[in-house]
Design a protein around this motif. Structure first.
Motif, mmCIF file in Angstrom:
data_model
loop_
_atom_site.group_PDB
_atom_site.id
_atom_site.type_symbol
_atom_site.label_atom_id
_atom_site.label_comp_id
_atom_site.label_asym_id
_atom_site.label_seq_id
_atom_site.Cartn_x
_atom_site.Cartn_y
_atom_site.Cartn_z
ATOM 1 N N VAL A 161 -8.734 5.028 -4.644
ATOM 2 C CA VAL A 161 -7.764 5.050 -3.545
ATOM 3 C C VAL A 161 -7.989 6.313 -2.708
ATOM 4 O O VAL A 161 -8.019 7.412 -3.247
ATOM 5 N N PRO A 162 -8.160 6.157 -1.374
ATOM 6 C CA PRO A 162 -8.292 7.355 -0.536
ATOM 7 C C PRO A 162 -7.020 8.205 -0.628
ATOM 8 O O PRO A 162 -5.909 7.676 -0.592
ATOM 9 N N GLN A 182 -8.042 2.139 7.220
ATOM 10 C CA GLN A 182 -7.563 0.897 7.846
ATOM 11 C C GLN A 182 -6.152 1.032 8.396
ATOM 12 O O GLN A 182 -5.699 0.204 9.171
ATOM 13 N N ARG A 224 -11.454 -4.522 7.327
ATOM 14 C CA ARG A 224 -12.620 -3.725 7.724
ATOM 15 C C ARG A 224 -13.706 -4.631 8.303
ATOM 16 O O ARG A 224 -14.275 -4.345 9.355
ATOM 17 N N TYR A 280 0.863 -1.171 0.000
ATOM 18 C CA TYR A 280 0.000 0.000 0.000
ATOM 19 C C TYR A 280 0.901 1.223 0.000
ATOM 20 O O TYR A 280 1.240 1.781 1.054
ATOM 21 N N GLN A 327 -1.034 -0.367 -4.728
ATOM 22 C CA GLN A 327 -2.174 -0.323 -3.809
ATOM 23 C C GLN A 327 -2.941 -1.650 -3.837
ATOM 24 O O GLN A 327 -4.143 -1.709 -3.604
ATOM 25 N N HIS A 384 -5.775 6.230 4.295
ATOM 26 C CA HIS A 384 -6.692 5.088 4.299
ATOM 27 C C HIS A 384 -7.162 4.793 5.720
ATOM 28 O O HIS A 384 -6.357 4.696 6.641
ATOM 29 N N PRO A 422 -0.114 6.701 2.646
ATOM 30 C CA PRO A 422 -0.884 5.603 3.251
ATOM 31 C C PRO A 422 -1.776 6.032 4.402
ATOM 32 O O PRO A 422 -2.798 5.386 4.678
ATOM 33 N N PHE A 435 -7.694 -5.119 2.671
ATOM 34 C CA PHE A 435 -8.371 -4.041 3.389
ATOM 35 C C PHE A 435 -9.853 -4.323 3.609
ATOM 36 O O PHE A 435 -10.359 -4.061 4.707
ATOM 37 N N MET A 443 -5.768 -3.078 -1.397
ATOM 38 C CA MET A 443 -7.161 -2.639 -1.406
ATOM 39 C C MET A 443 -8.104 -3.701 -1.949
ATOM 40 O O MET A 443 -9.283 -3.695 -1.639
#
Length: 157
Positions: A141-142, A102, A36, A20, A25, A100, A97, A32, A28
């Motif tokens: 992607v955040p 998480q 979650r 990540y 990434q 995100h 990173p 992730f 994801m």
């Protein structure tokens, strides 16, 4: 492997290395969402991808091996966007990173510790949007937004 562990074990936290980052990434896709669903947080290591996100030169390493030309080219394109915004590539790599939900923390190695002032570099939102507009970050992607705020529990935006 980490996704299986998260799904089959009662884990509070996992350490993820190199999956990540500004270049990769892939966490994801499976990890992730599993984290979650199971309430597992992630500590991200390897945010500089073996050093290529510190110095994307032809001699750079990626995944602990010599980087192929395509990876070097992508890292250089990311660096060019950072340069246009007067942001060190290493600062963007270190802070990315943390956007995100998480991610609990970023772990950096002691072998070649970058300047921890990189966490204090103000990165304009436009940099992250430019990375997306140039196809260097996927739309889902955040991305960081606003100044980084460091607390004892977490560095957050």
């Amino acid at each position: 492997m980490l996704t299986r562990l998260v799904k089959n074990c009662d884990l509070d936290l996992v350490l993820l290395a190199g999956r990540y980052t500004l270049l990769d990434q892939s966490a994801m896709a499976d990890l992730f969402p599993a984290c979650r669903a199971h309430g597992t947080k992630v500590v991200v290591g390897g945010v500089f991808n073996s050093g290529i996100l510190l110095d994307p030169s032809p001699r750079a390493r990626y995944d602990c091996a010599p980087a192929d030309a395509a990876i070097v080219a992508k890292a250089r394109r990311i660096e060019e966007v950072c340069d246009r915004h007067d942001v060190p590539l290493a600062a963007a790599a270190l802070q990315f990173p943390l956007a995100h939900p998480q991610i609990a923390s970023v772990l950096i190695g002691a072998r070649s510790v970058p300047d921890l002032d990189l966490l204090e570099v103000i990165i304009p939102d436009a940099l992250w949007h430019d990375l997306r507009a140039n196809g260097l970050l996927p739309d889902d992607v955040p991305i960081p937004s606003g100044p980084l705020v460091t607390t004892p529990e977490r560095s957050v935006r």
